[in-house]
Design an enzyme around this catalytic site. Structure first.
Site, short mmCIF file in Angstrom:
data_model
loop_
_atom_site.label_atom_id
_atom_site.label_comp_id
_atom_site.label_asym_id
_atom_site.label_seq_id
_atom_site.Cartn_x
_atom_site.Cartn_y
_atom_site.Cartn_z
N LYS A 164 0.86 -1.19 0.00
CA LYS A 164 0.00 0.00 0.00
C LYS A 164 0.89 1.22 0.00
O LYS A 164 2.01 1.19 0.51
CB LYS A 164 -0.90 0.02 1.25
P1 NAD Z 1 -12.83 7.59 -3.38
O1 NAD Z 1 -11.83 8.61 -3.02
O2 NAD Z 1 -13.20 7.42 -4.81
O3 NAD Z 1 -14.19 7.86 -2.57
C1 NAD Z 1 -14.23 7.96 -1.17
C2 NAD Z 1 -15.63 8.39 -0.77
O4 NAD Z 1 -15.71 8.42 0.64
C3 NAD Z 1 -16.02 9.77 -1.27
O5 NAD Z 1 -17.39 9.78 -1.62
C4 NAD Z 1 -15.80 10.65 -0.03
O6 NAD Z 1 -16.59 11.81 -0.04
C5 NAD Z 1 -16.23 9.70 1.05
N1 NAD Z 1 -15.69 10.03 2.37
C6 NAD Z 1 -14.43 10.41 2.70
N2 NAD Z 1 -14.36 10.61 4.03
C7 NAD Z 1 -15.58 10.33 4.53
C8 NAD Z 1 -16.13 10.33 5.82
N3 NAD Z 1 -15.40 10.66 6.89
N4 NAD Z 1 -17.43 9.97 5.97
C9 NAD Z 1 -18.17 9.63 4.89
N5 NAD Z 1 -17.72 9.59 3.65
C10 NAD Z 1 -16.44 9.95 3.48
O7 NAD Z 1 -12.32 6.21 -2.75
P2 NAD Z 1 -12.71 4.74 -3.18
O8 NAD Z 1 -11.71 4.28 -4.18
O9 NAD Z 1 -14.16 4.66 -3.48
O10 NAD Z 1 -12.37 3.93 -1.83
C11 NAD Z 1 -13.29 3.84 -0.76
C12 NAD Z 1 -12.87 2.72 0.18
O11 NAD Z 1 -12.80 1.49 -0.55
C13 NAD Z 1 -11.49 2.90 0.82
O12 NAD Z 1 -11.51 2.32 2.10
C14 NAD Z 1 -10.57 2.09 -0.10
O13 NAD Z 1 -9.39 1.69 0.57
C15 NAD Z 1 -11.50 0.92 -0.41
N6 NAD Z 1 -11.14 0.20 -1.63
C16 NAD Z 1 -11.07 0.83 -2.83
C17 NAD Z 1 -10.78 0.09 -3.98
C18 NAD Z 1 -10.78 0.71 -5.35
O14 NAD Z 1 -10.66 -0.04 -6.34
N7 NAD Z 1 -10.96 2.01 -5.50
C19 NAD Z 1 -10.52 -1.29 -3.87
C20 NAD Z 1 -10.59 -1.89 -2.61
C21 NAD Z 1 -10.91 -1.14 -1.50
#
Ligand code: NAD
Length: 418
Positions: free
Chosen positions: A108
């Site tokens: 990561k």
């Molecule tokens: P992103 O940046 O595209 O979106 C994050 C979202 O969370 C946004 O809508 C933001 O406004 C919201 N957010 C941020 N802080 C917040 C809070 N305190 N309360 C409520 N909402 C909040 O990120 P993403 O890629 O969608 O990732 C989201 C989660 O999924 C993370 O934990 C990431 O590690 C996990 N994840 C992502 C992927 C991927 O392919 N993108 C894969 C596996 C896991």
């Protein structure tokens, strides 16, 4: 390792590991070796800002273990990023990849910054500088990055370009989650969210819950939005959505077409009038069939775990449930948990497909990608449910036990280099 110990996310990953190591009766020589990260790299990145100032950003990359292949994992831009959080996320990646049967160790990366307050030019300069600092430690057969919170396809395109210019030829396999036009895979953008929707659907079917089940999703970024649209398309009713600007709740169902239109112009949920405003804390506690935390870690805590009113908790975010909250959920047999390392593994599975397509320079159609994705996800889901039943354990312990055991087996077989 003192600075790691002060991180709640790192402590949580260690607690999870220790509990599973106890359950597996893992011999002590392996415990620390399997738990602790192989490489922790921290760099400073001086970046010229638009106003002419030079600002120093702290960036981290943790490569957890190298026993099964190159390391693989996302890169996060968020102001709260620290080495402990990045290490915990790398550990979860290891067990996630092993559970899905991918030939990777977990990694990561993260840079402490405010991506929403930075211009496109500032983000590009930061990304290129960080990539340049990482060049001795990454490569398509060494460590492969991907988007995570605060980063996207464009970030990956800049990384690929910076790395390729340094080595003198195009290396698409240095990152996954890049735009399709420069070697990305069809379906990668949607993969995590659609994988979450697929598994949530499987759980709801298993519990024989109605087709029109009510769904609440915290976080409407890459993962939350694609999960929401896929679930709505499959006939489920999305009754609550939130992002960092707050939440919207509508017990009759949110109009997803109106929500999509709103996001195209506004980029954030604020200002959407399709329901009543609700806080990010309250939205988790509303009655629903499936609750999907898809934002940040540690939002299900010992304070709210006993008050959840969902039947399925689909952990789309990494580490959304604290160790203490998990002890409460284990006693609640009314809640079916799809643990994070299973629930959001669609992203890394299609990243793996992208990497394979890059290495063989032969690309697959979108139906091929999703057929293969759903097959792997379905297998992992069935394996976790079976393991939990046979050993009479909760789903998280089952998923972690399968993943961690595969890492232990690889280390045992490879032996210890003097
Ligand atoms: P992103 O940046 O595209 O979106 C994050 C979202 O969370 C946004 O809508 C933001 O406004 C919201 N957010 C941020 N802080 C917040 C809070 N305190 N309360 C409520 N909402 C909040 O990120 P993403 O890629 O969608 O990732 C989201 C989660 O999924 C993370 O934990 C990431 O590690 C996990 N994840 C992502 C992927 C991927 O392919 N993108 C894969 C596996 C896991």
């Amino acid at each position: 390792m003192n600075s790691l110990e002060s991180s709640p996310a790192f402590r949580m990953a260690c607690q999870q590991f220790d509990a599973v190591a106890d359950f597996l009766e893992m011999p002590s020589p392996y415990r620390e070796r399997v738990k602790m990260p192989k490489r922790l790299i921290t760099v400073t990145c001086p970046v010229e800002m638009d106003n002419g100032d030079v600002k120093l950003f702290l960036g981290h990359r943790v490569q957890h273990h190298l026993a099964l292949g190159p390391t693989k994992g996302g890169l996060r831009y968020h102001h709260k990023v620290d080495l402990g959080e990045v290490t915990a996320l790398a550990m979860w990646m290891s067990w996630k990849c092993a559970l899905a049967g991918l030939p990777y160790g977990g990694a990561k990366g993260g840079i402490a910054c405010h991506p929403l307050e930075m211009s496109e030019g500032e983000l590009e300069r930061l990304t290129r500088r960080f990539t340049a600092e990482m060049i001795p430690f990454i490569g398509p057969h060494t460590d492969v990055m991907a988007p995570d919170m605060g980063t996207n396809e464009q970030t990956m395109a800049w990384m690929m370009d910076t790395y390729s210019t340094q080595v003198g030829h195009s290396v698409p396999g240095i990152v996954t989650g890049k735009p399709v036009k420069i070697g990305g895979s069809l379906g990668r953008r949607e993969a995590t969210g659609r994988g979450v929707a697929f598994l949530t659907g499987r759980a709801l079917e298993l519990l024989k819950l109605p087709e029109k089940s009510r769904i609440i999703i915290q976080g409407f970024g890459n993962v939350g939005s694609f999960a929401a649209y896929a679930l709505a398309k499959n006939g489920y009713t999305i009754i609550g959505i939130s992002d960092h600007t707050g939440g919207v709740f509508n017990p009759h169902g949110i109009d997803m077409t109106a929500l999509h239109r709103h996001f195209q112009t506004s980029k954030v949920l604020e200002g959407f009038r399709g329901g009543d405003p609700i806080s990010n804390e309250e939205i988790l506690l509303q009655p629903c069939e499936a609750l999907i935390p898809a934002a940040v870690e540690r939002v299900i805590t010992e304070e709210n775990a006993g008050k959840l009113q969902c039947r399925v908790l689909a952990e789309a975010a990494n580490g959304p449930t604290t160790f203490e909250a998990d002890q409460i959920l284990r006693k609640r047999d009314d809640i079916f948990v799809i643990p994070d390392i299973l629930c959001n593994s669609g992203g890394v599975i299609v990243s793996y497909f992208e990497w394979v397509q890059n290495l063989q320079t032969f690309f697959w159609s979108e139906p091929e990608v999703f057929d293969k994705l759903y097959r792997l996800l379905g297998q992992a889901f069935d394996q976790v449910i079976k393991e939990a039943k046979v050993r009479n354990i909760d789903h998280r312990t089952a998923a972690l036990a399968i993943g961690i055991s595969k890492v232990v087996d690889a280390k045992k077989l490879r032996g210890l280099f003097p």
